[in-house]
Write an enzyme that holds these catalytic residues in place. Structure first.
Site, PDB file in Angstrom:
ATOM      1  CG  ASP A  45      24.448  56.399  52.803  1.00 18.23           C
ATOM      2  OD1 ASP A  45      24.103  56.723  51.661  1.00 18.23           O
ATOM      3  OD2 ASP A  45      25.415  56.932  53.395  1.00 18.23           O
ATOM      4  CB  VAL A  78      17.377  65.459  57.696  1.00 19.13           C
ATOM      5  CG1 VAL A  78      16.953  66.729  56.955  1.00 19.13           C
ATOM      6  CG2 VAL A  78      18.173  65.818  58.938  1.00 19.13           C
ATOM      7  CB  ALA A 113      14.488  61.340  53.895  1.00 16.86           C
ATOM      8  CE  LYS A 114      22.246  59.292  52.677  1.00 19.05           C
ATOM      9  NZ  LYS A 114      22.225  59.023  51.213  1.00 19.05           N
ATOM     10  N   GLY A 115      19.251  59.611  57.004  1.00 21.66           N
ATOM     11  CA  GLY A 115      19.366  59.439  58.440  1.00 21.66           C
ATOM     12  C   GLY A 115      20.756  58.983  58.787  1.00 21.66           C
TER      13      GLY A 115
END
Ligand code: GLU
Length: 418
Positions: A148, A62, A107-109
């Site tokens: 992360d 995202v 963002a992050k995934g």
């Protein structure tokens, strides 16, 4: 909120945003835009397991916002990862990078998987397939993943290799948190923990508390929790409590941190380490201490335990550890909160250093990295504190206002396309 994003963590991120947008009187046109991520990609990841069967995992990336630069944020491998959670974490990355003054969006995934249940070969296949599936969205000028929860240097190395194979040459700047041999930065692995300690020391100073008189309880002993413990211990504070998924370990005289971390690395759960009393997670969080550091998952400090917390400072090393209800209770009780987007920004600050070094092909020494991290994070702390005092508001509101304002200014300057 679109129904696809509905999730407790996304609701928390949006509730924080709404409260602050109202308080700062943010342009209503921008409010809707900033509540909805710019781009969300769902990918199916069919992986050949070691037993020959194929399992399909769900992956996400995202990008919340990219008005100020390429989007930036980690990859989470955890069994509870969902689109809504990833979207919330992406939104927090936008405010975090803006607050620190980094030229990035958020963002992050993530992949919905417990990485501990996979063999090394399965983890590699999963990472490579995930990298290939989100390839169209990423790149050093577009969106830069990092570590992360549940991911590490090796995962980033496979990711960088897969990206580089697609384009045909080595692209170190495609991810951060890599091993040094392929363009990783000195000090990246410890960076979040070091930043946590840097800002907590500023808060202690402000309250007139000496480090030698400071006791610290840390929830979580992953990358962030373990480096936080080690650096607090080296700085002269007393780390009296720490926890992993098996529960808490507590010793009011101070834990032998190096020894505990060493034994954890050799695979022993905290439950089996005899260096203090064994407590439940709830008992650990409610012990008397100067500084409490949640360094695990989101929504750990809630309406159920906030009243019983006995810390003077809460340093949010995790993303979103405190619910709105708990936040209000702690503010009433005068607990000094260093909010997540400030407290844990050391990670993305040194990720920025890593990316700059990769793009420039010019690498810095550890002293420079520590100094520059200290300068950026402590100035963000003092800017936030100054604003909070001037406006008579909380550190969280001040930090969010500052971050959101930077992003709002970028949107206003760029205007609306088409
Ligand atoms: N995953 C970390 C965070 O939540 C670091 C992200 C990055 O370095 O890009 O801030």
């Amino acid at each position: 909120m679109i129904p696809e994003l509905d999730h407790p963590t996304f609701r928390l991120a949006v509730a924080q945003f709404d409260q602050v947008a109202e308080a700062m009187n943010l342009d209503t046109n921008l409010r809707e835009r900033l509540k909805t991520p710019q781009r969300s990609l769902l990918v199916a990841l069919p992986i050949r397991m070691d037993d020959g069967n194929v399992r399909v995992f769900q992956g996400y990336r995202v990008q919340h916002d990219s008005a100020r630069g390429p989007s930036k944020g980690g990859l989470r491998y955890h069994q509870d990862v969902s689109l809504g959670e990833v979207a919330a974490l992406a939104m927090w990355m936008t405010w975090k990078t803006a607050l620190a003054g980094l030229p990035y969006g958020g963002a992050k995934g993530g992949v919905t998987v417990d990485p501990h249940t996979l063999s090394l070969a399965e983890l590699e296949r999963l990472t490579r397939r995930y990298a290939a599936e989100i390839f169209p969205l990423i790149g050093p000028d577009k969106d830069i993943p990092a570590t992360d929860i549940g991911t590490n240097q090796q995962v980033m190395a496979w990711f960088m290799d897969t990206y580089s194979q697609q384009v045909g040459f080595a692209v170190p700047g495609a991810v951060t948190g890599k091993p040094q041999s392929i363009g990783g930065s000195l000090g990246r692995e410890e960076a979040t923990g070091r930043g946590v300690v840097n800002v907590t020391i500023e808060a202690l100073r402000r309250k007139g508390i000496n480090l030698e008189d400071t006791s610290v309880v840390i929830q979580g002993i992953g990358n962030v929790g373990s480096h936080t413990a080690k650096i607090f211990n080296e700085a002269g504070a007393r780390v009296i409590g720490i926890s992993d998924v098996t529960g808490g370990l507590f010793n009011p005289k101070g834990l032998p941190i190096d020894d505990v971390l060493q034994r954890r690395r050799s695979g022993l759960p905290l439950r089996d380490i005899k260096a203090g009393d064994h407590l439940t997670n709830d008992e650990l969080l409610t012990q008397e201490c100067t500084v409490l550091v949640p360094a695990a998952l989101s929504e750990q400090i809630t309406g159920n335990n906030a009243e019983r917390l006995r810390c003077r400072i809460l340093t949010e090393a995790a993303n979103g550890p405190t619910t709105m209800e708990a936040d209000a209770i702690l503010n009433d009780r005068d607990v000094f909160i260093i909010p997540d987007i400030l407290a844990n920004s050391g990670g993305v600050i040194v990720s920025y250093f890593e990316w700059v070094q990769d793009v420039q092909r010019f690498f810095w020494n550890e002293r420079d990295i520590r100094q520059r991290l200290h300068t950026i994070i402590t100035s963000a702390f003092h800017r936030t504190l100054h604003f909070a005092e001037k406006k008579n508001t909380t550190m969280r509101t001040a930090a969010l206002m500052n971050g959101i304002d930077q992003v709002a200014q970028a949107h206003t300057a760029r205007g609306l396309y088409p």
